[in-house]
Design an enzyme around this catalytic site. Structure first.
Site, PDB file in Angstrom:
ATOM      1  N   SER A 277       0.862  -1.184   0.000  1.00  0.00           N
ATOM      2  CA  SER A 277       0.000   0.000   0.000  1.00  0.00           C
ATOM      3  C   SER A 277       0.895   1.229   0.000  1.00  0.00           C
ATOM      4  CB  SER A 277      -0.882  -0.017   1.246  1.00  0.00           C
ATOM      5  OG  SER A 277      -1.280   1.302   1.581  1.00  0.00           O
ATOM      6  N   LYS A 283       0.980  -3.145   4.929  1.00  0.00           N
ATOM      7  CA  LYS A 283       0.060  -3.951   4.125  1.00  0.00           C
ATOM      8  C   LYS A 283       0.711  -4.816   3.055  1.00  0.00           C
ATOM      9  CE  LYS A 283      -3.920  -3.630   3.693  1.00  0.00           C
ATOM     10  NZ  LYS A 283      -5.191  -3.282   3.065  1.00  0.00           N
ATOM     11  N   GLU A 290      -7.348 -10.324  -6.687  1.00  0.00           N
ATOM     12  CA  GLU A 290      -8.474  -9.409  -6.851  1.00  0.00           C
ATOM     13  C   GLU A 290      -8.735  -9.129  -8.327  1.00  0.00           C
ATOM     14  OE1 GLU A 290      -8.260  -6.207  -3.496  1.00  0.00           O
ATOM     15  OE2 GLU A 290      -6.265  -7.003  -3.821  1.00  0.00           O
TER      16      GLU A 290
END
Ligand code: ARG
Length: 467
Positions: A277, A283, A290
């Site tokens: 991130s 993260k 996804e």
């Protein structure tokens, strides 16, 4: 020169002219167009339309085009090129002179595009089948490596029963095996040669259709020229097959996203296939998964777009059919780029067996096995279900598992309970009682892995036979 300007008095509106072209996307079909043109020119020679010298010079011209062009072909400077057929004709004439114009004798772009698309879909099927076999084999390797590791299986996304990790992986192998079969079946209907169908009524010259089909390794010439020039069922069938495959991939992706969450902790994402991130330093995001999940939406969109384009289309060729190409290319290229990445992910993803095993041992997933114990001792199942349900209720109040309830208390519920009840509650016993073909008992799973390998191997041989 345009392919059809003779009967026009005025030029086209340049904006319209530009808008109706397909070269921007059908440039991908250069290889197919050249192969079909070779087959057609040979038939023209046999029919006495081309001399041997003309045939040789056309062949040379076509070879030079193949060598000279980058693939996919970029729109040339003059921007007059309407489509891939026009491109090849212009390039050929530039190389071999007016003989090049003879190539179009007795044929129509309607049969050409139908042929090119069939060749394109056929080789896409062959490529994707290989990719999908690799993915299935990667899953089988992981299933082998998982040995006796167990995990919870879910129904309604609630813990249901323990299964072997290998058994869960094999569920995906089954989906992919059906996709492989569907692709192979679709190939049979793709592998038909429209050449010689002309614009709609059949070729205007006595072309040897069987020879053209054979040269392009099609199984047969098409049976009806009206259908052959207007049929895009094979495109839809193929893209439908891809949407189902993409849906399977999205199910895998979704499970991986869930399992990689802190809450599950069943898998660790490989660094090579995760991203960070820009804001939150801690993260690690499952972007590959996804995106794979989302591509299913895109590919089913392609299938819907094809359905809508073909609906109520009168026979035979209509320019609407040009619009079937972008969804075909999009679906094909999307799956083709995604599959090898997912296979690599399957190879690299790390399973946290301890965490999976831990989860497989709690949450009363032995309750059905416990009820079955009572059934073996003559208690009617509905009653046994109710009794174990009561026992589970007791455990929930006490914060314990079934194995922790004292025998005396169980016998208070029903005298059929005995000392051997407890041994049937262990993870190993619960797995072992699912001893049916297709069940999760370890010996059955080992057998299933072997059978799945054999089936994939047989498919691989069939694929090699095509190549
Ligand atoms: N670019 C056209 C297509 O993709 C080729 C066929 C054109 N045929 C015609 N009659 N205008 O459909």
């Amino acid at each position: 020169m345009k392919m059809w300007s003779g009967r026009f008095q005025k030029p086209l509106d340049p904006k319209f002219d530009n808008w109706q072209r397909s070269f921007e996307f059908d440039g991908r079909l250069l290889g197919e167009e050249l192969a079909a043109s070779r087959a057609h020119s040979r038939a023209l020679k046999t029919a006495g339309i081309l001399t041997s010298d003309e045939l040789i010079s056309i062949f040379e011209g076509l070879d030079q085009i193949a060598k000279g062009a980058a693939s996919p072909v970029r729109a040339p400077e003059d921007s007059e090129t309407e489509d891939i057929h026009h491109f090849v004709e212009k390039q050929l004439v530039a190389r071999v002179g007016d003989t090049g114009y003879k190539l179009h004798s007795g044929r129509s772009r309607n049969e050409q595009i139908a042929t090119d698309l069939r060749l394109y879909v056929r080789s896409a099927i062959d490529r994707l089948r290989i990719d999908l076999m690799k993915c299935s084999e990667a899953l089988l390797d992981r299933a082998d490596a998982a040995r006796s590791a167990a995990m919870p299986a879910y129904t309604h996304l609630q813990r249901a029963e323990p299964v072997l990790v290998a058994h869960w992986l094999l569920a995906y192998v089954e989906m992919f095996r059906r996709d492989l079969e569907r692709l192979a079946d679709c190939r049979k209907r793709v592998n038909i040669c429209p050449l010689g169908s002309g614009a709609v009524a059949g070729a205007t010259l006595p072309l040897d259709r069987t020879a053209m089909a054979a040269e392009l390794s099609f199984s047969n010439p098409s049976a009806n020229s009206i259908d052959a020039t207007s049929d895009r069922d094979f495109v839809l069938e193929f893209v439908n097959t891809l949407s189902l495959l993409a849906i399977h991939l999205s199910r895998w992706a979704e499970e991986m996203v869930l399992f990689a969450s802190e809450e599950f902790g069943f898998v660790r994402l490989p660094d090579a296939y995760a991203t960070g991130s820009s804001a939150m330093p801690q993260k690690k995001n499952p972007d590959l998964l996804e995106l794979a999940r989302a591509k299913a939406g895109r590919i089913t969109g392609d299938a819907v777009s094809l359905l809508a384009t073909l609906k109520a289309l009168p026979l035979a060729y209509n320019k609407d059919l040009q619009e079937t190409q972008p969804p075909l290319f999009d679906a094909t290229e999307t799956v083709h780029s995604m599959l090898p990445l997912l296979t690599a992910f399957v190879n690299e993803v790390e399973f946290n067996y301890d965490c999976m095993q831990q989860a497989a041992q709690s949450g009363f997933m032995n309750a059905w096995a416990a009820a079955t114990y009572l059934v073996r001792r003559g208690v009617p199942f509905r009653l046994a279900h109710e009794l174990i349900g009561k026992a589970v209720q007791l455990c929930m109040v006490r914060g314990c598992e079934l194995k922790d309830l004292p025998l005396r208390e169980l016998q208070g519920l029903n005298p059929a309970f005995d000392e051997d009840f407890y041994s049937g509650l262990s993870l190993e016993s619960v797995l072992a009682i699912h001893d049916v073909p297709g069940g999760t008992a370890p010996a059955r799973v080992r057998q299933a892995i072997g059978e799945a390998r054999q089936k994939i191997e047989a498919m691989r041989e069939e694929c090699h036979a095509h190549a």
